[in-house]
Design a protein around this motif. Structure first.
Motif, PDB file in Angstrom:
ATOM      1  N   LEU A  86     -24.954 -24.712 -27.509  1.00 18.58           N
ATOM      2  CA  LEU A  86     -25.588 -22.566 -27.469  1.00 18.58           C
ATOM      3  C   LEU A  86     -26.379 -22.211 -26.513  1.00 18.58           C
ATOM      4  O   LEU A  86     -26.701 -23.696 -25.155  1.00 18.58           O
ATOM      5  CB  LEU A  86     -25.999 -22.267 -28.410  1.00 18.58           C
ATOM      6  CG  LEU A  86     -26.342 -22.503 -29.839  1.00 18.58           C
ATOM      7  CD1 LEU A  86     -27.710 -22.258 -30.693  1.00 18.58           C
ATOM      8  CD2 LEU A  86     -25.071 -21.707 -30.245  1.00 18.58           C
ATOM      9  N   SER A  87     -25.627 -21.540 -25.656  1.00 21.39           N
ATOM     10  CA  SER A  87     -26.109 -21.071 -24.140  1.00 21.39           C
ATOM     11  C   SER A  87     -27.574 -20.846 -24.304  1.00 21.39           C
ATOM     12  O   SER A  87     -28.264 -20.502 -25.799  1.00 21.39           O
ATOM     13  CB  SER A  87     -25.430 -19.675 -23.543  1.00 21.39           C
ATOM     14  OG  SER A  87     -25.977 -18.227 -24.858  1.00 21.39           O
ATOM     15  N   SER A  88     -28.306 -20.186 -23.334  1.00 23.48           N
ATOM     16  CA  SER A  88     -29.719 -20.216 -22.696  1.00 23.48           C
ATOM     17  C   SER A  88     -29.806 -18.834 -23.458  1.00 23.48           C
ATOM     18  O   SER A  88     -31.025 -18.936 -25.142  1.00 23.48           O
ATOM     19  CB  SER A  88     -29.964 -19.886 -21.357  1.00 23.48           C
ATOM     20  OG  SER A  88     -30.696 -21.591 -21.149  1.00 23.48           O
ATOM     21  N   GLU A  89     -28.871 -18.144 -23.388  1.00 19.58           N
ATOM     22  CA  GLU A  89     -29.037 -16.152 -23.968  1.00 19.58           C
ATOM     23  C   GLU A  89     -29.141 -16.851 -25.983  1.00 19.58           C
ATOM     24  O   GLU A  89     -30.253 -16.108 -26.057  1.00 19.58           O
ATOM     25  CB  GLU A  89     -28.197 -15.766 -23.354  1.00 19.58           C
ATOM     26  CG  GLU A  89     -28.452 -14.157 -24.546  1.00 19.58           C
ATOM     27  CD  GLU A  89     -28.982 -13.555 -23.530  1.00 19.58           C
ATOM     28  OE1 GLU A  89     -29.834 -12.914 -23.941  1.00 19.58           O
ATOM     29  OE2 GLU A  89     -29.673 -13.685 -22.138  1.00 19.58           O
TER      30      GLU A  89
ATOM     31  N   LEU B  21     -29.972 -19.101 -27.673  1.00 23.05           N
ATOM     32  CA  LEU B  21     -31.165 -19.866 -28.035  1.00 23.05           C
ATOM     33  C   LEU B  21     -32.423 -19.057 -27.594  1.00 23.05           C
ATOM     34  O   LEU B  21     -33.611 -18.765 -28.192  1.00 23.05           O
ATOM     35  CB  LEU B  21     -31.326 -21.225 -26.962  1.00 23.05           C
ATOM     36  CG  LEU B  21     -30.819 -22.402 -27.698  1.00 23.05           C
ATOM     37  CD1 LEU B  21     -31.133 -23.302 -25.818  1.00 23.05           C
ATOM     38  CD2 LEU B  21     -30.739 -23.341 -28.623  1.00 23.05           C
ATOM     39  N   ARG B  22     -32.494 -18.232 -26.652  1.00 23.29           N
ATOM     40  CA  ARG B  22     -33.665 -17.075 -26.475  1.00 23.29           C
ATOM     41  C   ARG B  22     -33.222 -16.121 -27.283  1.00 23.29           C
ATOM     42  O   ARG B  22     -34.938 -15.555 -27.985  1.00 23.29           O
ATOM     43  CB  ARG B  22     -33.186 -16.732 -24.749  1.00 23.29           C
ATOM     44  CG  ARG B  22     -34.427 -15.401 -24.392  1.00 23.29           C
ATOM     45  CD  ARG B  22     -34.414 -14.193 -24.258  1.00 23.29           C
ATOM     46  NE  ARG B  22     -34.106 -15.383 -22.430  1.00 23.29           N
ATOM     47  CZ  ARG B  22     -32.994 -16.078 -22.270  1.00 23.29           C
ATOM     48  NH1 ARG B  22     -31.964 -15.326 -22.026  1.00 23.29           N
ATOM     49  NH2 ARG B  22     -33.205 -16.270 -20.486  1.00 23.29           N
ATOM     50  N   GLY B  23     -32.229 -15.678 -28.710  1.00 22.09           N
ATOM     51  CA  GLY B  23     -32.221 -14.656 -28.772  1.00 22.09           C
ATOM     52  C   GLY B  23     -32.373 -15.233 -30.681  1.00 22.09           C
ATOM     53  O   GLY B  23     -33.457 -14.918 -31.280  1.00 22.09           O
ATOM     54  N   ALA B  24     -32.372 -16.858 -30.808  1.00 25.52           N
ATOM     55  CA  ALA B  24     -32.972 -17.624 -32.006  1.00 25.52           C
ATOM     56  C   ALA B  24     -34.430 -17.982 -31.565  1.00 25.52           C
ATOM     57  O   ALA B  24     -35.751 -17.681 -32.777  1.00 25.52           O
ATOM     58  CB  ALA B  24     -32.667 -19.079 -32.184  1.00 25.52           C
ATOM     59  N   SER B  25     -35.772 -17.294 -30.671  1.00 26.80           N
ATOM     60  CA  SER B  25     -36.788 -17.547 -30.804  1.00 26.80           C
ATOM     61  C   SER B  25     -37.240 -16.434 -30.793  1.00 26.80           C
ATOM     62  O   SER B  25     -38.331 -16.790 -31.166  1.00 26.80           O
ATOM     63  CB  SER B  25     -36.380 -18.111 -28.895  1.00 26.80           C
ATOM     64  OG  SER B  25     -36.733 -19.751 -28.788  1.00 26.80           O
ATOM     65  N   GLN B  26     -36.899 -15.567 -30.200  1.00 30.82           N
ATOM     66  CA  GLN B  26     -37.334 -14.165 -30.664  1.00 30.82           C
ATOM     67  C   GLN B  26     -37.296 -13.790 -32.134  1.00 30.82           C
ATOM     68  O   GLN B  26     -37.848 -13.243 -32.300  1.00 30.82           O
ATOM     69  CB  GLN B  26     -36.141 -12.754 -29.694  1.00 30.82           C
ATOM     70  CG  GLN B  26     -36.716 -13.148 -28.073  1.00 30.82           C
ATOM     71  CD  GLN B  26     -35.650 -12.379 -27.334  1.00 30.82           C
ATOM     72  OE1 GLN B  26     -34.214 -11.736 -28.025  1.00 30.82           O
ATOM     73  NE2 GLN B  26     -35.516 -11.943 -26.342  1.00 30.82           N
ATOM     74  N   THR B  27     -36.315 -14.339 -32.798  1.00 28.34           N
ATOM     75  CA  THR B  27     -35.640 -13.911 -33.480  1.00 28.34           C
ATOM     76  C   THR B  27     -37.580 -15.108 -34.108  1.00 28.34           C
ATOM     77  O   THR B  27     -37.896 -14.065 -35.720  1.00 28.34           O
ATOM     78  CB  THR B  27     -34.379 -14.549 -34.632  1.00 28.34           C
ATOM     79  OG1 THR B  27     -33.495 -13.519 -34.155  1.00 28.34           O
ATOM     80  CG2 THR B  27     -34.647 -14.170 -36.174  1.00 28.34           C
ATOM     81  N   SER B  28     -37.297 -15.819 -34.408  1.00 31.18           N
ATOM     82  CA  SER B  28     -38.606 -16.556 -35.266  1.00 31.18           C
ATOM     83  C   SER B  28     -40.249 -15.322 -34.494  1.00 31.18           C
ATOM     84  O   SER B  28     -40.560 -15.825 -35.626  1.00 31.18           O
ATOM     85  CB  SER B  28     -38.614 -17.991 -34.446  1.00 31.18           C
ATOM     86  OG  SER B  28     -39.694 -18.888 -35.089  1.00 31.18           O
ATOM     87  N   ASN B  29     -39.793 -15.777 -33.473  1.00 27.00           N
ATOM     88  CA  ASN B  29     -41.271 -15.173 -32.780  1.00 27.00           C
ATOM     89  C   ASN B  29     -41.500 -14.000 -33.419  1.00 27.00           C
ATOM     90  O   ASN B  29     -42.828 -13.513 -33.872  1.00 27.00           O
ATOM     91  CB  ASN B  29     -41.241 -14.656 -31.241  1.00 27.00           C
ATOM     92  CG  ASN B  29     -41.409 -16.548 -30.316  1.00 27.00           C
ATOM     93  OD1 ASN B  29     -41.964 -17.129 -31.398  1.00 27.00           O
ATOM     94  ND2 ASN B  29     -41.178 -15.967 -29.182  1.00 27.00           N
TER      95      ASN B  29
END
Length: 93
Positions: free
Chosen positions: A16-19, A21-29
């Motif tokens: 997965l791209s950084s973007e 992974l960022r989206g998954a992190s945002q969902t988690s947060n």
């Protein structure tokens, strides 16, 4: 509060791209913030991305809260293990 190791089997996740992974992190947060508003104190400490899985460290009152977060966020929680202790090379000294 107990600490947990969560295994999320996700084939190809290491690509997965950084973007992404960022989206998954945002969902988690977002899910964590919602749970905290409901009085459920679940904290994400960090995660390790490998080729086909993500291994996460969370602090939570119980396994049920970990699984609720995963289900709400749309993430797998293939293994949820309470961490009983931590060792390192320093443990041998």
């Amino acid at each position: 509060m107990p600490k947990y190791l969560i295994e999320r089997k996700m084939p190809g996740v290491g690509m997965l791209s950084s973007e992404e992974l960022r989206g998954a992190s945002q969902t988690s947060n977002q899910v964590l913030a919602s749970m905290q508003q409901d009085g459920k104190n679940v904290q994400w400490v960090e995660s390790y991305v490998t080729d086909n899985a993500i291994h996460c460290i969370y602090i939570a009152p119980n396994e049920e809260a970990i699984r609720e977060h995963a289900q709400t966020a749309g993430f797998p929680a293939d293994g949820v293990h309470q961490i009983r202790s931590t060792i390192s090379p320093m443990t041998a000294e």
